[in-house]
Design an enzyme around this catalytic site. Structure first.
Site, PDB file in Angstrom:
ATOM      1  N   GLU A 123       0.806  -1.241   0.000  1.00 22.32           N
ATOM      2  CA  GLU A 123       0.000   0.000   0.000  1.00 22.32           C
ATOM      3  C   GLU A 123       0.834   1.284   0.000  1.00 22.32           C
ATOM      4  O   GLU A 123       0.605   2.188   0.804  1.00 22.32           O
ATOM      5  CB  GLU A 123      -0.969  -0.004   1.196  1.00 22.32           C
ATOM      6  CG  GLU A 123      -1.914  -1.185   1.189  1.00 22.32           C
ATOM      7  CD  GLU A 123      -2.911  -1.173   2.352  1.00 22.32           C
ATOM      8  OE1 GLU A 123      -2.814  -0.316   3.241  1.00 22.32           O
ATOM      9  OE2 GLU A 123      -3.802  -2.047   2.359  1.00 22.32           O
TER      10      GLU A 123
ATOM     11  N   ASN B 205       2.224  -5.183  -3.164  1.00 21.25           N
ATOM     12  CA  ASN B 205       0.828  -5.536  -2.875  1.00 21.25           C
ATOM     13  C   ASN B 205       0.010  -4.271  -2.599  1.00 21.25           C
ATOM     14  O   ASN B 205       0.453  -3.401  -1.838  1.00 21.25           O
ATOM     15  CB  ASN B 205       0.833  -6.442  -1.626  1.00 21.25           C
ATOM     16  CG  ASN B 205      -0.474  -7.137  -1.339  1.00 21.25           C
ATOM     17  OD1 ASN B 205      -1.024  -7.812  -2.201  1.00 21.25           O
ATOM     18  ND2 ASN B 205      -0.981  -6.986  -0.125  1.00 21.25           N
TER      19      ASN B 205
ATOM     20  N   HIS C  98     -10.122  -6.096  -2.342  1.00 20.62           N
ATOM     21  CA  HIS C  98     -11.188  -5.873  -1.357  1.00 20.62           C
ATOM     22  C   HIS C  98     -12.320  -5.151  -2.085  1.00 20.62           C
ATOM     23  O   HIS C  98     -12.352  -3.929  -2.169  1.00 20.62           O
ATOM     24  CB  HIS C  98     -10.670  -5.048  -0.179  1.00 20.62           C
ATOM     25  CG  HIS C  98      -9.651  -5.775   0.642  1.00 20.62           C
ATOM     26  ND1 HIS C  98      -9.963  -6.929   1.347  1.00 20.62           N
ATOM     27  CD2 HIS C  98      -8.339  -5.544   0.866  1.00 20.62           C
ATOM     28  CE1 HIS C  98      -8.869  -7.372   1.959  1.00 20.62           C
ATOM     29  NE2 HIS C  98      -7.879  -6.557   1.685  1.00 20.62           N
TER      30      HIS C  98
ATOM     31  N   GLU D 150      -5.963 -10.853  -1.267  1.00 25.56           N
ATOM     32  CA  GLU D 150      -6.819 -10.583  -0.095  1.00 25.56           C
ATOM     33  C   GLU D 150      -8.281 -10.486  -0.507  1.00 25.56           C
ATOM     34  O   GLU D 150      -9.042  -9.672   0.025  1.00 25.56           O
ATOM     35  CB  GLU D 150      -6.379  -9.267   0.585  1.00 25.56           C
ATOM     36  CG  GLU D 150      -4.918  -9.242   0.972  1.00 25.56           C
ATOM     37  CD  GLU D 150      -4.485  -7.998   1.750  1.00 25.56           C
ATOM     38  OE1 GLU D 150      -5.357  -7.235   2.227  1.00 25.56           O
ATOM     39  OE2 GLU D 150      -3.270  -7.790   1.871  1.00 25.56           O
TER      40      GLU D 150
ATOM     41  N   ASP E   1     -12.018 -10.306  -0.989  1.00 25.35           N
ATOM     42  CA  ASP E   1     -13.318 -10.400  -0.310  1.00 25.35           C
ATOM     43  C   ASP E   1     -14.241  -9.385  -0.971  1.00 25.35           C
ATOM     44  O   ASP E   1     -13.777  -8.450  -1.620  1.00 25.35           O
ATOM     45  CB  ASP E   1     -13.239 -10.252   1.224  1.00 25.35           C
ATOM     46  CG  ASP E   1     -12.599  -8.981   1.730  1.00 25.35           C
ATOM     47  OD1 ASP E   1     -12.472  -8.001   0.952  1.00 25.35           O
ATOM     48  OD2 ASP E   1     -12.226  -8.944   2.919  1.00 25.35           O
TER      49      ASP E   1
HETATM   50  C1  XIL Z   1      -6.206  -6.341   8.307  1.00 24.84           C
HETATM   51  C2  XIL Z   1      -6.486  -7.498   9.251  1.00 24.84           C
HETATM   52  O1  XIL Z   1      -7.298  -8.446   8.612  1.00 24.84           O
HETATM   53  C3  XIL Z   1      -7.171  -6.992  10.501  1.00 24.84           C
HETATM   54  O2  XIL Z   1      -7.327  -8.032  11.457  1.00 24.84           O
HETATM   55  C4  XIL Z   1      -6.350  -5.848  11.130  1.00 24.84           C
HETATM   56  O3  XIL Z   1      -7.042  -5.310  12.219  1.00 24.84           O
HETATM   57  C5  XIL Z   1      -6.070  -4.769  10.099  1.00 24.84           C
HETATM   58  O4  XIL Z   1      -5.437  -5.355   8.965  1.00 24.84           O
HETATM   59  N1  XIL Z   1      -4.854  -4.694   3.675  1.00 24.84           N
HETATM   60  C6  XIL Z   1      -3.845  -5.513   4.143  1.00 24.84           C
HETATM   61  C7  XIL Z   1      -4.081  -6.379   5.321  1.00 24.84           C
HETATM   62  O5  XIL Z   1      -2.791  -5.599   3.504  1.00 24.84           O
HETATM   63  O6  XIL Z   1      -2.916  -6.555   6.097  1.00 24.84           O
HETATM   64  C8  XIL Z   1      -5.200  -5.842   6.184  1.00 24.84           C
HETATM   65  O7  XIL Z   1      -5.456  -6.819   7.206  1.00 24.84           O
HETATM   66  C9  XIL Z   1      -6.426  -5.557   5.351  1.00 24.84           C
HETATM   67  C10 XIL Z   1      -6.130  -4.505   4.313  1.00 24.84           C
END
Ligand code: XIL
Length: 317
Positions: A131, A172, A208, A238, A240
């Site tokens: 990020e 990422n 996401h 990641e 969802d």
């Molecule tokens: C999130 C976790 O799932 C949570 O439990 C935590 O509180 C915050 O981080 N992008 C990412 C992940 O790269 O590391 C994040 O994970 C979600 C967004």
């Protein structure tokens, strides 16, 4: 067959899920996480982040990360290691420290060298930098960017490669799954690392997404081929797809379509090597804690029943 078995049959390396240490005491949860027909890969959701591993400068704490790494080993699942350099979940000695260019580079390299060396041989890939970009494609104003400038990115990749020449090294980020300024900037990060002569192997698409506004399969496909053209692999890291609660049959049907299209985009791109969902059950999803009023983002519901999304994913594999 399950999701991982079907993904491998399509030539992918894995289908996997994020998990977290506190969830592993739930035996019904653990049984499904251990099911290698569905999951051939896991990612620690939190336990390899900087604040967990190096809460005090040069004092490393691997206990929680090792639990997940050992679980992956016991199950013969691949491990995606996450993450080395990120603006969030930093200990305050980093985020609020008084740094010069030289001292922060040294601290960052020390972190990377220790962590990558500790997990050498355990990880399929490391998310080296997470990020680094704003939505408009400019660099995020993190402590690393403020102090070191954009060079912190290739410096991080070079340090990771020096500690483990065999692990795949990824950039990422989220909202880089279809074309636009941020996806263009992610491509420029790949070129930046390459221009420094450092190794970068992959781009991780967090994915996401939101039900009903997930990018179409064709718009995801075109950006996947743009990354692939730079000589790197791609993974959905990641995935969802959240909705405004409460869920309805119509939202669950749209969610199925959105999951199907996303998985189909990866299947169609040879350089897309695998897909990870950001936990498999709504019971432990990060979404409700982060996006108020939203949730139901995973392919299994909070009672561990498969949702329409599960069938959609399987149909695309
Ligand atoms: C999130 C976790 O799932 C949570 O439990 C935590 O509180 C915050 O981080 N992008 C990412 C992940 O790269 O590391 C994040 O994970 C979600 C967004």
């Amino acid at each position: 067959s399950g999701l991982h078995t079907a993904a491998v049959a399509k030539g992918k390396l894995y289908f996997g899920s994020a998990t977290d240490n506190s969830e592993l005491t739930d035996t019904a949860y653990l049984t499904q996480l251990n099911n290698t027909d569905d999951f051939g890969q896991i990612t620690p959701g939190n336990s390899q982040k900087w604040d967990t591993i190096e809460p005090t400068q040069n004092q490393f704490s691997y206990t929680k990360g090792d639990v997940i790494a050992n679980l992956a080993k016991a199950n013969d699942q691949k491990l995606r290691c996450h993450t080395l350099v990120w603006h969030s979940q930093l200990p305050s000695w980093v985020s609020s420290g008084t740094w010069t260019n030289a001292t922060l580079i040294a601290a960052m390299k020390n972190h990377i060298t220790n962590v990558v060396t500790h997990y050498k041989g355990d990880c399929y890939a490391w998310d080296v930098v997470n990020e680094a970009l704003n939505e408009d494609g400019s660099y995020r104003d993190s402590i690393f960017y403020q102090t070191i400038g954009p060079a912190y990115i290739p410096i991080a990749f070079a340090a990771a490669a020096a500690a483990d020449p065999d692990v795949k090294l990824y950039y990422n980020d989220y909202n880089i799954e279809s074309s636009g300024s941020k996806a263009m900037a992610a491509q420029n990060i790949v070129k930046l690392v390459q221009s420094y002569g450092a190794k970068i192997d992959g781009v991780g698409l967090q994915a996401h997404f939101i039900v009903g506004s997930t990018p179409s399969q064709s718009s995801q496909a075109s950006v996947l081929s743009a990354y692939a053209a730079l000589g790197v692999e791609i993974a959905y890291t990641e995935l969802d797809i959240r909705m405004t609660l409460p869920s309805t049959d119509a939202l669950l049907a749209q969610q199925k379509t959105d999951y199907t299209n996303t998985v189909a985009a990866c299947v169609a791109e040879k350089s897309c090597i695998g897909i990870t969902i950001w936990d498999w059950t709504d019971k432990y999803s990060w979404v409700p804690n982060t996006f108020s009023g939203q949730g139901a983002a995973c392919p299994w519901d909070e009672n561990y029943a498969k949702k329409p999304a599960y069938t959609g994913i399987l149909s695309a594999l």
